[in-house]
Design a protein around this motif. Structure first.
Motif, short mmCIF file in Angstrom:
data_model
loop_
_atom_site.label_atom_id
_atom_site.label_comp_id
_atom_site.label_asym_id
_atom_site.label_seq_id
_atom_site.Cartn_x
_atom_site.Cartn_y
_atom_site.Cartn_z
N ASP A 93 69.96 109.41 27.36
CA ASP A 93 68.50 109.40 27.13
C ASP A 93 67.78 108.81 28.34
OD1 ASP A 93 68.85 110.39 24.56
OD2 ASP A 93 68.34 108.51 23.56
N VAL A 94 68.29 107.69 28.84
CA VAL A 94 67.63 107.00 29.95
C VAL A 94 67.72 107.83 31.23
CG1 VAL A 94 67.58 104.90 31.33
CG2 VAL A 94 68.08 104.76 28.89
N ALA A 95 68.90 108.39 31.50
CA ALA A 95 69.04 109.25 32.68
C ALA A 95 68.12 110.46 32.58
CB ALA A 95 70.49 109.69 32.83
N GLY A 96 68.02 111.05 31.39
CA GLY A 96 67.11 112.18 31.19
C GLY A 96 65.66 111.77 31.34
N LEU A 97 65.32 110.56 30.93
CA LEU A 97 63.95 110.08 31.08
C LEU A 97 63.59 109.93 32.55
CD1 LEU A 97 61.33 108.91 29.93
CD2 LEU A 97 62.48 106.69 29.76
N ILE A 98 64.50 109.41 33.35
CA ILE A 98 64.24 109.28 34.79
C ILE A 98 63.93 110.65 35.39
CG2 ILE A 98 65.27 108.67 37.01
CD1 ILE A 98 66.85 106.48 35.48
N ARG A 99 64.72 111.65 35.04
CA ARG A 99 64.49 113.01 35.56
C ARG A 99 63.17 113.57 35.03
NH1 ARG A 99 70.07 113.28 34.35
NH2 ARG A 99 69.62 114.36 32.38
N ALA A 100 62.90 113.34 33.74
CA ALA A 100 61.66 113.87 33.15
C ALA A 100 60.42 113.24 33.75
CB ALA A 100 61.69 113.65 31.64
N LEU A 101 60.57 112.04 34.29
CA LEU A 101 59.46 111.38 34.98
C LEU A 101 59.30 111.86 36.41
CD1 LEU A 101 60.03 107.76 33.63
CD2 LEU A 101 58.12 109.27 33.04
N GLY A 102 60.15 112.81 36.81
CA GLY A 102 60.04 113.41 38.13
C GLY A 102 60.72 112.63 39.23
N GLU A 103 61.66 111.75 38.87
CA GLU A 103 62.33 110.91 39.86
C GLU A 103 63.83 111.17 39.86
OE1 GLU A 103 60.66 109.08 41.86
OE2 GLU A 103 58.70 108.89 40.88
N ARG A 104 64.45 110.90 41.00
CA ARG A 104 65.91 111.03 41.11
C ARG A 104 66.61 109.77 40.64
NH1 ARG A 104 67.48 112.90 47.02
NH2 ARG A 104 69.52 112.67 46.04
#
Length: 304
Positions: A93-104
């Motif tokens: 969930d957290v890794a997906g959130l980072i991507r969904a926020l537009g960040e690597r």
């Protein structure tokens, strides 16, 4: 305390931050966001929600960071699905959130269960973690060892974990009497003077949102029951490898949930730069009990 059942929207507390929903790993997560700059992700613990980071949202944003504090799966205004409360899914969930926020990647700061997810994320998705800070949470393997090796110390401090394995009764206990048990946990685990009246009121209310008590307990049930299942073996194997991510660990000397002697041994699992900070007169909630000191420490760590 109010007799009516709180709605998820009750955690959308006004402030200089903005509230929005983000889809990550197939789950809708509510986040509070403030500032622009490199991403800092703040992961709350039990029995709280995103608002526990209110001091850090403001201070880190003012210092030039984009700061995001989500409600973890099952908490606050985020989705509360019937499953997915294992550490693997929560870290995803957290890794997906980072991507969904537009960040690597992000600098990840986790408290309590958020700290356990930080340790897990660093092992499972190391490319997503720029730096890691952990508050009031030992490395999971260190915690597991100390519960078994020191039954009168960390074992006794973790007795709530064993009581939470019963079906349904713990859920009823958590919400009974306007979630009075939440207040007991906060006072027992926190240092002198914690919590203040507002914090107690908000955390008690947030636990009474339908589905939150069950979801919060599912975290604890998985971490115990997985010890006897293949997913627990995979979890141990994933965390056994030393983390190369620079790690800051902040702990309160008066923490009665995660004993300082337990947490201090976590550095053995970090091969990157490891910094240990122990605060006197502080319990299990250092970011709320000593926000100025924690903010200064986090800013030094972020700017290093």
């Amino acid at each position: 305390m109010e007799d009516s059942v709180p709605e998820p929207a009750s955690v959308l507390i006004d402030g200089p931050w903005q509230h929005r929903d983000v889809s990550a790993n197939g789950t809708r997560l509510h986040v509070a966001e403030q500032g622009r700059g490199p991403l800092v992700l703040l992961l709350h613990g039990y029995p709280q929600f995103w608002w526990s980071w209110r001091h850090q949202l403001v201070a880190l944003a003012d210092a030039g960071y984009r700061v995001v504090a989500p409600d973890l799966r099952g908490y606050g205004a985020s989705d509360k699905p019937p499953r997915g409360y294992d550490a693997f899914t929560l870290a995803d969930d957290v890794a997906g959130l980072i991507r969904a926020l537009g960040e690597r990647d992000a600098a990840v700061v986790g408290h309590d269960w958020g700290g356990l997810l930080g340790w897990t994320l660093a092992a499972r998705h190391p490319a997503a973690v720029r730096r890691l800070a952990v508050l009031a949470m030992a490395h999971p393997l260190r915690l597991r060892h100390e519960i078994a090796a020191d039954p009168r110390g960390q074992g006794a401090a973790s007795r709530h974990l064993f009581g939470y394995q019963l079906p349904w009764r713990p859920e009823r206990m958590l919400v009974a009497a306007d979630a009075a048990h939440v207040a007991t946990l906060l006072r027992t685990w926190g240092g002198p003077g914690y919590p203040d009246a507002e914090a107690e009121r908000r955390y008690r209310s947030a636990m009474r949102i339908p589905g939150v008590a069950h979801s919060a307990l599912e975290y604890h049930r998985w971490v115990f029951r997985s010890l006897f299942r293949p997913d627990g073996i995979r979890f141990t194997a994933a965390l056994r490898h030393s983390s190369r991510i620079d790690t800051l660990q902040i702990h309160g000397a008066l923490d009665r949930a995660q004993l300082p002697t337990t947490a201090q041994g976590s550095g053995r699992y970090v091969s990157g730069t490891y910094t240990w900070r122990l605060y006197d007169d502080v319990g299990h909630f250092p970011h709320e009990e000593a926000p100025a000191a924690v903010n200064a420490e986090l800013l030094r760590w972020l700017d290093a």
